[in-house]
Design an enzyme around this catalytic site. Structure first.
Site, PDB file in Angstrom:
ATOM      1  N   HIS A 168       0.835  -1.213   0.000  1.00 25.95           N
ATOM      2  CA  HIS A 168       0.000   0.000   0.000  1.00 25.95           C
ATOM      3  C   HIS A 168       0.869   1.262   0.000  1.00 25.95           C
ATOM      4  O   HIS A 168       0.439   2.316   0.436  1.00 25.95           O
ATOM      5  CB  HIS A 168      -0.992   0.002   1.173  1.00 25.95           C
ATOM      6  CG  HIS A 168      -2.100  -0.996   1.000  1.00 25.95           C
ATOM      7  ND1 HIS A 168      -3.347  -0.661   0.537  1.00 25.95           N
ATOM      8  CD2 HIS A 168      -2.128  -2.334   1.178  1.00 25.95           C
ATOM      9  CE1 HIS A 168      -4.108  -1.754   0.475  1.00 25.95           C
ATOM     10  NE2 HIS A 168      -3.380  -2.786   0.859  1.00 25.95           N
ATOM     11  N   ALA A 220      -5.049 -15.044  -6.908  1.00 25.24           N
ATOM     12  CA  ALA A 220      -4.417 -15.351  -5.613  1.00 25.24           C
ATOM     13  C   ALA A 220      -3.487 -14.235  -5.167  1.00 25.24           C
ATOM     14  O   ALA A 220      -2.759 -14.374  -4.193  1.00 25.24           O
ATOM     15  CB  ALA A 220      -3.642 -16.660  -5.708  1.00 25.24           C
ATOM     16  N   GLY A 221      -3.482 -13.115  -5.883  1.00 23.54           N
ATOM     17  CA  GLY A 221      -2.604 -12.008  -5.501  1.00 23.54           C
ATOM     18  C   GLY A 221      -1.192 -12.174  -6.040  1.00 23.54           C
ATOM     19  O   GLY A 221      -0.282 -11.459  -5.635  1.00 23.54           O
ATOM     20  N   SER A 252      -3.128 -11.466 -13.753  1.00 24.39           N
ATOM     21  CA  SER A 252      -3.667 -10.504 -14.732  1.00 24.39           C
ATOM     22  C   SER A 252      -2.527  -9.769 -15.441  1.00 24.39           C
ATOM     23  O   SER A 252      -2.510  -9.669 -16.674  1.00 24.39           O
ATOM     24  CB  SER A 252      -4.646  -9.525 -14.072  1.00 24.39           C
ATOM     25  OG  SER A 252      -4.018  -8.824 -13.024  1.00 24.39           O
ATOM     26  N   GLU A 279      -5.396  -2.904 -18.176  1.00 27.77           N
ATOM     27  CA  GLU A 279      -6.127  -3.344 -16.977  1.00 27.77           C
ATOM     28  C   GLU A 279      -7.102  -2.251 -16.503  1.00 27.77           C
ATOM     29  O   GLU A 279      -8.235  -2.544 -16.129  1.00 27.77           O
ATOM     30  CB  GLU A 279      -5.130  -3.736 -15.881  1.00 27.77           C
ATOM     31  CG  GLU A 279      -5.812  -4.319 -14.667  1.00 27.77           C
ATOM     32  CD  GLU A 279      -5.107  -5.527 -14.056  1.00 27.77           C
ATOM     33  OE1 GLU A 279      -4.155  -6.064 -14.658  1.00 27.77           O
ATOM     34  OE2 GLU A 279      -5.533  -5.939 -12.974  1.00 27.77           O
ATOM     35  N   ASP A 298       2.827  -4.458 -10.739  1.00 26.23           N
ATOM     36  CA  ASP A 298       2.698  -5.822 -11.272  1.00 26.23           C
ATOM     37  C   ASP A 298       3.220  -5.917 -12.698  1.00 26.23           C
ATOM     38  O   ASP A 298       3.936  -6.853 -13.058  1.00 26.23           O
ATOM     39  CB  ASP A 298       1.220  -6.263 -11.267  1.00 26.23           C
ATOM     40  CG  ASP A 298       0.621  -6.222  -9.880  1.00 26.23           C
ATOM     41  OD1 ASP A 298       1.373  -5.986  -8.914  1.00 26.23           O
ATOM     42  OD2 ASP A 298      -0.604  -6.406  -9.762  1.00 26.23           O
TER      43      ASP A 298
HETATM   44  P1  ADP Z   1      -4.494 -11.790  -9.880  1.00 22.50           P
HETATM   45  O1  ADP Z   1      -3.914 -10.819 -10.824  1.00 22.50           O
HETATM   46  O2  ADP Z   1      -4.124 -11.536  -8.457  1.00 22.50           O
HETATM   47  O3  ADP Z   1      -4.267 -13.215 -10.243  1.00 22.50           O
HETATM   48  P2  ADP Z   1      -6.925 -10.591 -10.855  1.00 22.50           P
HETATM   49  O4  ADP Z   1      -8.334 -10.658 -10.391  1.00 22.50           O
HETATM   50  O5  ADP Z   1      -6.276  -9.273 -10.989  1.00 22.50           O
HETATM   51  O6  ADP Z   1      -6.080 -11.571  -9.917  1.00 22.50           O
HETATM   52  O7  ADP Z   1      -6.808 -11.282 -12.296  1.00 22.50           O
HETATM   53  C1  ADP Z   1      -7.386 -12.536 -12.519  1.00 22.50           C
HETATM   54  C2  ADP Z   1      -8.155 -12.480 -13.822  1.00 22.50           C
HETATM   55  O8  ADP Z   1      -7.235 -12.352 -14.940  1.00 22.50           O
HETATM   56  C3  ADP Z   1      -8.915 -13.771 -14.098  1.00 22.50           C
HETATM   57  O9  ADP Z   1     -10.180 -13.783 -13.484  1.00 22.50           O
HETATM   58  C4  ADP Z   1      -9.004 -13.721 -15.633  1.00 22.50           C
HETATM   59  O10 ADP Z   1     -10.032 -12.856 -16.052  1.00 22.50           O
HETATM   60  C5  ADP Z   1      -7.674 -13.113 -16.045  1.00 22.50           C
HETATM   61  N1  ADP Z   1      -6.673 -14.170 -16.273  1.00 22.50           N
HETATM   62  C6  ADP Z   1      -5.497 -14.315 -15.645  1.00 22.50           C
HETATM   63  N2  ADP Z   1      -4.816 -15.395 -16.109  1.00 22.50           N
HETATM   64  C7  ADP Z   1      -5.572 -15.950 -17.068  1.00 22.50           C
HETATM   65  C8  ADP Z   1      -5.439 -17.100 -17.916  1.00 22.50           C
HETATM   66  N3  ADP Z   1      -4.372 -17.898 -17.841  1.00 22.50           N
HETATM   67  N4  ADP Z   1      -6.431 -17.352 -18.810  1.00 22.50           N
HETATM   68  C9  ADP Z   1      -7.500 -16.541 -18.885  1.00 22.50           C
HETATM   69  N5  ADP Z   1      -7.695 -15.468 -18.103  1.00 22.50           N
HETATM   70  C10 ADP Z   1      -6.766 -15.166 -17.189  1.00 22.50           C
HETATM   71 MG    MG Z   2      -4.248  -8.749 -10.869  1.00 25.22          MG
END
Ligand code: ADP
Ligand code: MG
Length: 412
Positions: free
Chosen positions: A52, A149-150, A154, A186, A198
């Site tokens: 943060h 999972a953080g 994405s 994003e 990120d």
């Molecule tokens: P984090 O970035 O912490 O994993 P987010 O909620 O920011 O969590 O991003 C997760 C989202 O990104 C998923 O719900 C999906 O929409 C997209 N995403 C990430 N990896 C993939 C993948 N391998 N295939 C399709 N979509 C993905």
């Molecule tokens: Mg993310």
């Protein structure tokens, strides 16, 4: 949403870019009946310290993890961009080519594609705006980065997409400009107003280094983290408390209020004595929020120095202090995460744990611990048993060292 790979143990599975390339190449061939021409990768990340601090113009110290999103692609005979992912049941067919047209954003946002496709289409659209045109494509995605999972699946997806676009267009973007392009994808296409960390680490990571990032200036410094006797242990609590989004907004507002009361642009510019001097004018909650950010910035800079000198005791201590600050001053931890950090601390340095803290936005997600490499399996086992016994939840643990940022595998 957890992926199937999220439940696998680190030790029994092949990780890293080569394994991701093999899986993506097979996945592409299975789905499209021919070989992929390009395969691009981008890693997930873990933030070692600096939580943060990003939206307070401060410092963060992330590291790329040895878990990659791979994106395999080949020219399509049709005038479409077809996207499929091993992690998702629904495909997306975008029946148009991405050019830098003014209507493109609304076309993508109103397209009946599954929401995940926007990360890819948005990145490709912004690449087209920068002159990187991909043309008609078939695309297969596969990832070892657990989703949601953080660990930033994405950003891994956006950055892998941008690297793919560079390979197809035969042009490269400046690394930080590429990170910002992915961040914009994003913001604009996934509706998530994330910071730059990120994407920056997924683009800029070099093997055996963490990255000290100044979120005000975008300046980066590679911090050697290549002591083979020390690894990073990530423990996913597999808990995510739903109040997360509102709490994030309220923390941002608290920080803004603190900065305004102190008459500064951002908490990055404040010192602890300055905050103490203003204590009487601040409400106690705002005071504690500001104290977290100010001390966390100091800890992040100190941790970067300690890591560079391989002073793992000091780095670990700063991680414990960071956790206490997040738990008590910023109030973003949760009981399950506290169990994991406490269990790590109880194991102690003599048995291989230097330090541990929650990583990510808060209210669940993962902890990150610095541990001795030769004790990592035993420590992971102990954390798993303790966490299971105290919460009834099965955690997911894996070991990683500082991995390489995004790259292309060339012609498959
Ligand atoms: P984090 O970035 O912490 O994993 P987010 O909620 O920011 O969590 O991003 C997760 C989202 O990104 C998923 O719900 C999906 O929409 C997209 N995403 C990430 N990896 C993939 C993948 N391998 N295939 C399709 N979509 C993905
Ligand atoms: Mg993310």
């Amino acid at each position: 949403m957890p992926t199937s790979s999220a439940n696998q143990s680190a030790i029994s599975h092949e990780w890293g870019p080569e394994a991701a390339a093999t899986r993506a190449a097979h996945g592409f061939a299975n789905r499209f009946g021919r070989a992929a021409t390009w395969i691009a990768f981008a890693p997930g990340r873990v933030n070692l310290i600096g939580e943060h601090t990003d939206y307070n113009d401060g410092f963060v110290l992330p590291m790329a993890i040895d878990r990659y999103t791979a994106i395999a692609a080949a020219r399509s005979e049709e005038s479409t961009i077809r996207l499929a992912s091993a992690q998702m049941p629904e495909e997306s067919i975008f029946a148009a080519l991405l050019t830098s047209s003014p209507n493109q954003k609304s076309e993508i946002l109103s397209h009946p594609s599954p929401p995940w496709a926007r990360y890819v289409l948005g990145t490709l659209a912004l690449c087209a705006d920068s002159g990187l045109h991909v043309g008609p494509l078939d695309v297969w995605i596969d990832s070892d980065v657990p989703l949601g999972a953080g660990l930033s699946s994405s950003a891994a997806l956006e950055v892998a997409t941008a690297t793919l676009a560079e390979a197809i267009a035969g042009q490269t973007l400046d690394p930080m400009a590429k990170a910002r392009l992915c961040q914009q994808a994003e913001h604009q296409y996934a509706g998530m107003p994330c910071g730059i960390m990120d994407q920056a680490i997924s683009v800029c990571a070099t093997l055996g280094h963490a990255l000290l990032l100044d979120c005000r200036t975008g300046e980066t410094r590679q911090v050697a983290m290549d002591d083979p006797s020390v690894v990073v242990l990530i423990a996913n609590s597999n808990v995510k408390h739903a109040l997360c989004d509102g709490e994030y907004a309220s923390r941002r507002a608290d920080c803004h209020a603190a900065a305004s009361a102190l008459g500064i642009v951002a908490l990055r510019d404040a010192s602890l004595p300055q905050l103490d001097a203003a204590a009487k004018q601040l409400n106690p909650t705002i005071f504690r929020r500001a104290r977290h950010v100010i001390t966390e910035n100091d800890r992040t800079l100190a941790a970067a120095e300690a890591i560079a000198r391989r002073n793992w005791t000091t780095a670990g201590q700063l991680m414990y202090e960071s956790h206490v600050s997040m738990r008590d001053d910023f109030e973003i931890s949760c009981p399950e995460i506290d169990v994991l950090v406490e269990a790590a601390k109880n194991i102690g340095e003599a048995r291989g744990v230097f330090g541990s803290r929650m990583t990510g936005g808060g209210f669940g997600g993962c902890t990150v611990s610095l541990v001795k490499a030769d004790s990592a399996d035993r420590i992971a086992d102990k954390l798993r048993r303790e966490y299971r016994a105290r919460t009834g939840i099965e955690p997911t643990l894996f070991v990683t060292s500082a991995a390489q940022g995004t790259h292309i595998a060339g012609r498959a």
